[in-house]
Design a protein around this motif. Structure first.
Motif: not given
Length: 453
Positions: A335, A369-372
């Motif tokens: 995370r 999100t984590n990707d963002q």
């Protein structure tokens, strides 16, 4: 070195650095390997922050005086990135360069970060040079890569490059990442780091003229590559002779004979150690893998040419590669560490009570999100992974500055922009969370390079 009461980290580091005088490494001892003398005290665990980080940075500063000096200008076309990247890497050695993207307005250190970020993605993710280890814990060399033609590997009908050049250049990119202190999200397995350091250690200390490697991975190293196989083989030692024979094992593995006529030679108590060694060699010490790592390390050494720095890196072998993994991959957290990110933000023109800043914090904690979050961090810094010692170690710290240009203040149409050279986010004062979320999403998802404003 023992810590003396009242002694600062800087004073303790100075003592270590004095002991690590690079001139002393020209000496050799009298053992058969002719290994240069070096103090084991340099094998310091970097997880003992901030001391380990300070020592690492001091060692770098002794050899490389500050960031890489801009001596060669690389002009890169994003539409021809691979060819431009390969052309530069094939024709260069050493660490000094600056980057310019054709048709884009960006200038400065931020473009170098972006260049290395894109290059690391290409070599460690896109080109199939590496695959996931049997343990699933990270990347290892694709052992089949050198067995195929470069056209098969790249999926092309023609190319000017060779497999050897691709592997060497991936080693150069790793060297650039280390010198710049970049962390990347493409995590390498501990087994890879051990194999890399063994090869580096071998080529640096013992093997400058020979064509074969002296050091080999041993059975215990197999656990870092394929723990299930390691555990199964280890379990064979617990069997009695009758139980071992009942398994009907022969000197072969996955249909491949480990020795001539191996499919006719049963595994017994007498040859069990030999059997396990042959499987270990098949998995970890085969010629294709050794050749891959030799090319990789040779490319690495074309960038990191200083012998003192090579000695320091070689010493990491005594910590099983965990230190160098920490430098390149950070803590590899699943995370994104958003709380650490927020606590190390600087504000310019804004204060913590402004609505736009409160909206931004809410979006980062609840909407992205984590990707963002990773894309947002990349948008500001050009880095694809958090630094190994936390966001407080970035220089400069990430700063959010308020747009003061009259043309921006009253407009809801402008997007956030960034200056990656300075880790700076220019944020219009939208005063509306929905608009802010929409504009940030557009900005971080954009692929247009350095023209966005």
């Amino acid at each position: 070195f023992d810590h003396i009461e009242g002694e600062t980290d800087e004073e303790r580091i100075e003592k270590i650095i004095n002991e690590l005088n690079p001139a002393s490494f020209n000496n050799t001892n009298n053992n058969n390997n002719n290994m240069p003398l070096f103090p084991i005290s340099i094998d310091i665990c970097l997880s003992s922050f901030p001391f380990g980080k300070l020592l690492w940075e001091k060692i770098f500063s002794m050899v490389y005086k500050g960031p890489m000096n801009a001596e060669i200008l690389i002009q890169v076309d994003r539409n021809n990135f691979f060819n431009d990247l390969m052309y530069h890497l094939n024709s260069s050695s050493g660490s000094s360069f600056a980057v310019e993207y054709k048709g884009e307005q960006g200038r400065g250190y931020g473009l170098k970060k972006d260049f290395l970020s894109e290059a690391s993605k290409m070599f460690f993710y896109d080109l199939n040079l590496f695959s996931i280890s049997g343990n699933g814990d990270g990347l290892v060399p694709n052992q089949e890569f050198l067995c195929h033609s470069v056209l098969e590997n790249l999926g092309l009908t023609e190319t000017l490059f060779t497999n050897e050049q691709l592997v060497k250049n991936s080693g150069k990119i790793l060297a650039f990442l280390l010198l710049e202190g970049f962390t990347i999200p493409y995590k390498f397995s501990y087994w890879f780091w051990r194999k890399f350091l063994l090869t580096l250690f071998d080529l640096y200390y013992f093997n400058r003229e020979k064509k074969t490697l002296i050091y080999e991975n041993e059975f215990i190293d197999l656990q870092y590559h394929d723990y299930e196989l390691y555990s199964n083989l280890e379990g064979l030692f617990k069997l009695n002779e009758e139980e071992l024979r009942s398994l009907d094992l022969y000197m072969e593995y996955e249909g491949i004979e480990l020795v001539p006529n191996g499919n006719e030679i049963p595994v017994t108590y007498e040859n069990l150690h030999f059997y396990i060694k042959k499987i270990t060699d098949f998995k970890l010490n085969n010629k294709g893998l050794d050749k891959f790592m030799e090319y990789f390390v040779k490319g690495f050494k074309l960038v990191v040419q200083d012998e003192f720095m090579l000695m320091v890196l070689s010493s990491f072998i005594f910590n099983e590669g965990k230190d160098i993994s920490l430098i390149v991959n950070g803590d590899s957290l699943e995370r994104f560490p958003i709380d650490d990110f927020i606590s190390n933000l600087k504000l310019q023109g804004y204060n913590e009570d402004d609505k736009t800043i409160k909206d931004l914090i809410y979006i980062l904690k609840n909407d992205f999100t984590n990707d963002q979050l990773i894309k947002f961090f990349h948008f500001i810094t050009s880095l694809r992974a958090p630094p190994y010692n936390g966001f407080g170690s970035l220089n400069p710290l990430i700063c959010i500055t308020k747009i003061t240009d009259p043309d921006f203040i009253d407009s809801k149409h402008h997007l956030p922009s960034s200056s990656t050279c300075f880790n700076l986010l220019r944020l219009p004062d939208y005063k509306n969370k929905d608009i802010l979320l929409k504009k940030l999403t557009i900005a971080i998802e954009d692929k247009g390079g350095f023209n966005l404003a």
